[in-house]
Design an enzyme around this catalytic site. Structure first.
Site, PDB file in Angstrom:
ATOM      1  N   CYS A 152       0.669  -1.294  -0.091  1.00  0.00           N
ATOM      2  CA  CYS A 152       0.107  -0.072  -0.063  1.00  0.00           C
ATOM      3  C   CYS A 152       0.575   1.162  -0.077  1.00  0.00           C
ATOM      4  O   CYS A 152       1.394   1.824   0.907  1.00  0.00           O
ATOM      5  CB  CYS A 152      -1.144  -0.009   1.137  1.00  0.00           C
ATOM      6  SG  CYS A 152      -1.824   1.400   1.443  1.00  0.00           S
ATOM      7  N   CYS A 186      -0.385   3.959   2.205  1.00  0.00           N
ATOM      8  CA  CYS A 186      -0.049   3.922   3.579  1.00  0.00           C
ATOM      9  C   CYS A 186       1.196   4.290   3.968  1.00  0.00           C
ATOM     10  O   CYS A 186       1.555   4.824   4.887  1.00  0.00           O
ATOM     11  CB  CYS A 186      -0.641   2.642   4.067  1.00  0.00           C
ATOM     12  SG  CYS A 186      -1.949   1.800   3.214  1.00  0.00           S
ATOM     13  N   ASP A 187       2.286   3.702   3.300  1.00  0.00           N
ATOM     14  CA  ASP A 187       3.554   3.514   3.643  1.00  0.00           C
ATOM     15  C   ASP A 187       4.535   4.499   2.759  1.00  0.00           C
ATOM     16  O   ASP A 187       5.646   4.621   3.162  1.00  0.00           O
ATOM     17  CB  ASP A 187       4.085   2.148   3.726  1.00  0.00           C
ATOM     18  CG  ASP A 187       3.301   1.188   4.525  1.00  0.00           C
ATOM     19  OD1 ASP A 187       2.754   1.671   5.449  1.00  0.00           O
ATOM     20  OD2 ASP A 187       3.026   0.233   4.004  1.00  0.00           O
TER      21      ASP A 187
END
Ligand code: NDP
Length: 313
Positions: free
Chosen positions: A134, A137-138
């Site tokens: 992701c 997300c990261d």
């Protein structure tokens, strides 16, 4: 047999938000956590794009808070999974892995999706230490660093474009000699200066001391001109697709060709009255925690209206 009003399957943001709303509406929901308590977010570390936490929040803490909030309002959270459902008539019948049978007037399906991985042991070894599925997300953790995205579809292109705004350099590792993505996405990545596409290339392993420092790659695998090489990278992002966790409902509810549950218009209503789908199980596009939470709220509100309509009959 246990008789309940609302059964919720799944313990990600969709499941818990549905539970918070359903329990506040006094429906005493029962929620089964499923195989991955807390859902997909628990595979990442800090979440910085969930509103309300300007310094970010540990993913496990966020999910533990949601669980506690759902329980506070009266949700019964059970570990384990529902392994059988019969949606052919209402009340719906569900059976858990211990053989317990439940009769439910409404069901909220929030079983999520699972990112596909290549199946390399190194993906497990470096999970959360340079391996992610992701970028939203990261990606932030790879500012001004070098990353690779595996895959050649629309998701891979979107992830690569997103990462190209943060990272110094983005490689796309594509197993074929072309990108499967739509023309517009293909053009965007091709025109982006800091994205380099490695065609005909497969990943066979990762290396690094305390996290990913590089990938072992093979170009033209199995052919006479096969070439092995190592690519130094700090982050390795998988974007080879997601599988919705819907095998339990196959043949009982309408799904698209990839198995995502189909919902009607701007609602979480499925092809079966009284059954609602929230979060990634019905979302092949956004796959965001905040959107899962929002659709979880919608599902519980719609289930509440449905239960009210039964009472007035
Ligand atoms: P896709 O199935 O379209 O693409 C998957 C990609 O991963 C392909 O390039 C595939 O390679 C590659 N791949 C699969 N398995 C492996 C493997 N084991 N090793 C190496 N590479 C692998 O999935 P997406 O998630 O990209 O898209 C799913 C659907 O969602 C599509 O219909 C897409 O159009 C849609 N979508 C739309 C978006 C939008 O409109 N904004 C955004 C994101 C997705 P190969 O080509 O060789 O099979």
């Amino acid at each position: 047999m246990e008789k309940i009003q609302t059964l919720i399957l799944g313990s990600g943001p969709a499941g818990y938000t549905a539970a918070i709303y359903a329990s506040r509406a006094n429906h005493k929901p029962v929620l089964y956590e499923g195989l991955q308590p807390g859902g997909q977010l628990t595979t990442t570390t800090v979440i910085e794009n969930f509103p309300g936490f300007h310094e970010g929040i540990d993913a496990n803490k966020l999910m533990a808070e949601m669980k506690q909030q759902a329980q506070y309002f009266g949700t019964e959270v059970r570990s384990g999974s529902i392994v059988e459902v019969d949606l052919s008539k209402r009340p719906f019948i569900a059976k858990d892995e211990r053989g317990k049978e439940i009769e439910a007037q409404t069901i909220i399906i929030a079983t999520g999706a699972s990112a596909k991985y290549l199946g390399l042991p190194d993906e497990e070894k470096y999970r959360g230490q340079g391996v992610s599925a992701c970028a939203t997300c990261d990606g932030f953790f790879y500012r001004k660093r070098t990353v690779a995205v595996v895959g050649g579809g629309d998701t891979a292109c979107e992830e690569a474009m997103y990462l190209s705004g943060l990272a110094k350099k983005v490689y796309m590792i594509v197993r074929k000699d072309y990108l499967r993505a739509s023309n517009i996405m293909r053009r965007r990545v091709e025109e982006q200066d800091n994205i380099e596409i490695l065609y005909n290339t497969n990943t066979v392993g990762l290396f690094g001391q305390d996290g990913v420092e590089g990938a072992h790659l093979v170009r033209f695998k199995g052919q006479t001109n096969e070439e092995k090489f190592d690519l130094p990278i700090d982050g390795f992002f998988l974007a080879i697709g997601h599988s919705p966790n819907t095998s339990l409902f196959k043949g009982q509810i309408d799904m698209d060709e990839h198995g995502f549950i189909l919902t009607k218009g701007f609602s979480t209503a499925t092809s079966i009255n009284g059954v609602y789908a929230a979060g990634d199980v019905a979302d092949p596009i956004y796959r965001q925690g905040v959107i899962a939470a929002a659709t979880g709220a919608m599902a519980a509100i719609e289930a509440d209206k449905f239960l009210q309509s039964l009472k007035s009959k």
